[in-house]
Write an enzyme that holds these catalytic residues in place. Structure first.
Site, PDB file in Angstrom:
ATOM      1  N   GLY A  28       5.862   8.556 -28.709  1.00  0.00           N
ATOM      2  CA  GLY A  28       6.422   9.869 -28.956  1.00  0.00           C
ATOM      3  C   GLY A  28       6.705  10.559 -27.635  1.00  0.00           C
ATOM      4  O   GLY A  28       6.302  10.087 -26.562  1.00  0.00           O
ATOM      5  N   TYR A  29       7.392  11.677 -27.727  1.00  0.00           N
ATOM      6  CA  TYR A  29       7.828  12.409 -26.537  1.00  0.00           C
ATOM      7  C   TYR A  29       7.192  13.789 -26.493  1.00  0.00           C
ATOM      8  O   TYR A  29       7.395  14.601 -27.390  1.00  0.00           O
ATOM      9  CB  TYR A  29       9.357  12.491 -26.503  1.00  0.00           C
ATOM     10  N   LEU A  30       6.428  14.019 -25.442  1.00  0.00           N
ATOM     11  CA  LEU A  30       5.865  15.347 -25.195  1.00  0.00           C
ATOM     12  C   LEU A  30       6.960  16.275 -24.691  1.00  0.00           C
ATOM     13  O   LEU A  30       6.892  17.484 -24.863  1.00  0.00           O
ATOM     14  CB  LEU A  30       4.720  15.264 -24.179  1.00  0.00           C
ATOM     15  N   GLU A  82       6.944  15.948 -29.760  1.00  0.00           N
ATOM     16  CA  GLU A  82       8.094  16.556 -30.419  1.00  0.00           C
ATOM     17  C   GLU A  82       8.667  15.580 -31.452  1.00  0.00           C
ATOM     18  O   GLU A  82       8.592  14.379 -31.269  1.00  0.00           O
ATOM     19  CB  GLU A  82       9.204  16.822 -29.398  1.00  0.00           C
ATOM     20  N   ASN A 144      15.589   6.347 -26.461  1.00  0.00           N
ATOM     21  CA  ASN A 144      14.484   6.526 -27.402  1.00  0.00           C
ATOM     22  C   ASN A 144      14.138   7.996 -27.585  1.00  0.00           C
ATOM     23  O   ASN A 144      13.823   8.432 -28.690  1.00  0.00           O
ATOM     24  CB  ASN A 144      13.261   5.735 -26.943  1.00  0.00           C
TER      25      ASN A 144
END
Length: 159
Positions: A28-30, A82, A144
């Site tokens: 996942g992406y912070l 996010e 991604n």
């Protein structure tokens, strides 16, 4: 720390017969800003924190900083990410002097299969296997970080 990479769609699953290694990722992406993304990934029993800078104009290179973190830390950070968490299986295939990393996406990105190839120079020659499809290097939709925001299955006109 500069990553040079080309990205391609995959036309069929023949690559699976040639794979020498397979891994399952959850990531996942912070922060998914194209100018500075921060990714947390679980790769088997280890966590990885990655920061990527903006891409070059042609999309082939960008700064990449990566560090191993404890698995428990990665698991704790994933719920803070996010948008959607990306799940994918990666196949590693040696072709000539290079290793292709082919990702089969799951969930909201199901149906998408991407191949990435890391190079030492943007102009470096490399072999293209029969299963390699259209090049999408530099097409931000296939990053991604963007697939977490706007998954493949939500695209109106899928490539």
């Amino acid at each position: 720390m500069i990553e040079i990479e080309r990205k391609f769609l995959v036309s069929n699953e023949d690559f699976k017969k040639e794979a020498f290694h397979t891994r399952v990722f959850k990531q996942g992406y912070l922060n998914s800003d194209p100018l500075r993304s921060v990714r947390v990934r679980i790769d088997g029993e280890q966590g990885i924190l990655t920061v990527k800078g903006p891409s070059s104009a042609d999309g082939t290179s960008r700064l990449e900083w990566e560090r191993l973190i404890p698995l428990q830390d990665a698991e704790a950070l994933l719920p803070l990410c996010e948008h959607e968490i990306i799940n994918k299986t990666r196949y590693e295939i040696k072709v000539g002097l290079h290793v292709y990393e082919v990702d089969i996406f799951e969930g909201s990105n199901a149906g998408l299969i991407l191949a990435e190839l890391e190079l030492n120079d943007p102009e470096e020659d490399f072999e293209k296997p029969d299963w390699l499809g259209q090049e999408v290097t530099g097409d931000i939709r296939y990053y991604n970080s963007q697939l977490a925001k706007k998954p493949f299955l939500s695209w109106e006109n899928q490539s």
